[in-house]
Design an enzyme around this catalytic site. Structure first.
Site, PDB file in Angstrom:
ATOM      1  N   LYS A  17      15.635  24.014 -15.082  1.00 31.80           N
ATOM      2  CA  LYS A  17      14.411  23.885 -14.287  1.00 31.80           C
ATOM      3  C   LYS A  17      13.856  25.235 -13.844  1.00 31.80           C
ATOM      4  O   LYS A  17      14.559  26.241 -13.815  1.00 31.80           O
ATOM      5  CB  LYS A  17      14.653  22.943 -13.103  1.00 31.80           C
ATOM      6  N   ARG A  34      22.473  15.293 -14.789  1.00 36.13           N
ATOM      7  CA  ARG A  34      21.528  15.073 -15.897  1.00 36.13           C
ATOM      8  C   ARG A  34      21.223  16.417 -16.564  1.00 36.13           C
ATOM      9  O   ARG A  34      20.671  17.304 -15.913  1.00 36.13           O
ATOM     10  CB  ARG A  34      20.249  14.423 -15.334  1.00 36.13           C
TER      11      ARG A  34
HETATM   12  C1  7PM Z   1       8.683  19.182 -17.167  1.00 35.88           C
HETATM   13  C2  7PM Z   1       8.929  19.010 -15.808  1.00 35.88           C
HETATM   14  C3  7PM Z   1       9.525  18.658 -18.105  1.00 35.88           C
HETATM   15  C4  7PM Z   1      10.026  18.319 -15.405  1.00 35.88           C
HETATM   16  C5  7PM Z   1      10.631  17.982 -17.696  1.00 35.88           C
HETATM   17  C6  7PM Z   1      10.873  17.803 -16.345  1.00 35.88           C
HETATM   18  C7  7PM Z   1      14.627  14.479 -13.561  1.00 35.88           C
HETATM   19  C8  7PM Z   1      14.408  13.238 -14.149  1.00 35.88           C
HETATM   20  C9  7PM Z   1      13.174  14.739 -15.108  1.00 35.88           C
HETATM   21  C10 7PM Z   1      15.536  14.574 -12.465  1.00 35.88           C
HETATM   22  C11 7PM Z   1      15.866  12.221 -12.707  1.00 35.88           C
HETATM   23  C12 7PM Z   1      13.271  17.754 -16.545  1.00 35.88           C
HETATM   24  C13 7PM Z   1      12.076  17.134 -15.870  1.00 35.88           C
HETATM   25  N1  7PM Z   1      13.872  15.403 -14.178  1.00 35.88           N
HETATM   26  N2  7PM Z   1      15.019  12.113 -13.740  1.00 35.88           N
HETATM   27  N3  7PM Z   1      13.485  13.414 -15.114  1.00 35.88           N
HETATM   28  N4  7PM Z   1      16.127  13.409 -12.083  1.00 35.88           N
HETATM   29  N5  7PM Z   1      16.493  11.124 -12.280  1.00 35.88           N
HETATM   30  O1  7PM Z   1      13.453  18.969 -16.303  1.00 35.88           O
HETATM   31  O2  7PM Z   1      15.777  15.623 -11.856  1.00 35.88           O
HETATM   32  O3  7PM Z   1      13.981  17.113 -17.303  1.00 35.88           O
HETATM   33  S1  7PM Z   1      11.990  15.397 -16.161  1.00 35.88           S
END
Ligand code: 7PM
Length: 273
Positions: A221, A255
């Site tokens: 992130k 995750r």
């Molecule tokens: C852009 C921004 C692409 C954010 C992808 C993301 C989470 C999630 C995501 C989390 C849960 C990523 C995120 N993040 N589901 N889905 N918890 N439960 O970095 O932190 O994967 S998408």
């Protein structure tokens, strides 16, 4: 602590890995429909071999400014993948969606966990999750994906995220969702500044007050870019450090994109307990 769905149980006494499988068009070089399905299944096989217990399938990008995806588009992306995973592998299948119909059809197709970054607040989602009768990860987000990083603000980020869960859990359980089916996730990066994200890591343990399983999603992130000026592909070490800090404070599900490296870190933690 454990997750349960039909004959399947997941023991959470030691933290488990949720491997990320994006099935958005930008996530695989486009060699057509069958090629895409094949790449997705190879990726699943690798993540399971590397130590993932859950595969999280997402067909909608929650990245800021990402195009909105229609219900039919999302179904077309995720359902064939879920059906094939169910046929070929023995693992937990998580559907990363906020849409009621995608939840229902994914569970019919073989998903046994709902992962909703909007915490069942979209129309019909709460009812769909209750009817699906599977564990549900509820994530905290301030604002909407398109604008959440514009000016995130809290008086006290920990108290406000805890308050959100208290209210949300009450509401959902009042509507008929089983308390024991809820997984709590503070939502790193979702309407949070770097400072907010690091506070959430520092005080991660406070989220155990619900007595529910905790999920931490920190993998690659931008908080690590904010701290260290790193491109996405340079964030492995910092992501592992974040995963370890949360796991040490009781995170039950981590995750991640990088399953093998995370599995090694969690093995070190387990060996030292
Ligand atoms: C852009 C921004 C692409 C954010 C992808 C993301 C989470 C999630 C995501 C989390 C849960 C990523 C995120 N993040 N589901 N889905 N918890 N439960 O970095 O932190 O994967 S998408």
């Amino acid at each position: 602590m454990q997750l349960q769905h039909l004959e399947r149980t997941l023991d959470l006494t030691s933290p488990k890995i949720m491997g990320i499988l994006n099935v958005t068009p930008d996530s695989f070089s486009d060699g057509g429909q069958y090629n895409r399905l094949d790449s997705a299944l190879s990726r699943v096989q690798q993540m399971l071999a590397d130590g993932a217990s859950i595969i999280d399938i997402g067909g909608e990008s929650t990245r800021p400014n990402a195009p909105l995806v229609s219900e039919q588009q999302e179904l077309d992306r995720v359902i064939p993948v879920i059906e094939q995973i169910k046929q070929r592998f023995d693992c937990w299948i998580s559907i990363d969606t906020s849409k009621a119909r995608v939840m229902s059809e994914a569970v019919t197709g073989g998903a046994n966990l709902i992962n909703d970054v909007r915490a069942l607040q979209q129309p019909g989602a709460l009812t769909a999750a209750i009817d699906a009768n599977v564990p549900v990860c509820m994530m905290h987000m301030q604002g909407q994906p398109q604008t959440m990083q514009t000016a995130p603000a809290y008086v006290d980020v920990i108290e406000e995220v805890l308050d959100f869960f208290e209210q949300r859990i009450n509401h959902c359980v009042g509507a008929g969702l089983d308390y024991e089916k809820i997984i709590v996730d503070p939502g790193f990066g979702f309407g949070k500044t770097m400072q907010h994200n690091f506070s959430l890591i520092k005080y991660f343990k406070r989220f155990d007050q619900f007595g529910l399983p905790l999920l931490a999603g920190l993998s690659r992130k931008s908080m690590f870019d904010d701290l260290l000026s790193l491109t996405v592909d340079q964030r492995l070490a910092s992501s592992l450090a974040g995963a370890l800090l949360c796991a040490q404070q009781g995170a039950n599900i981590i995750r991640v994109h990088d399953v093998k490296a995370t599995a090694d870190v969690l093995s070190v933690l387990k060996a030292a307990q």
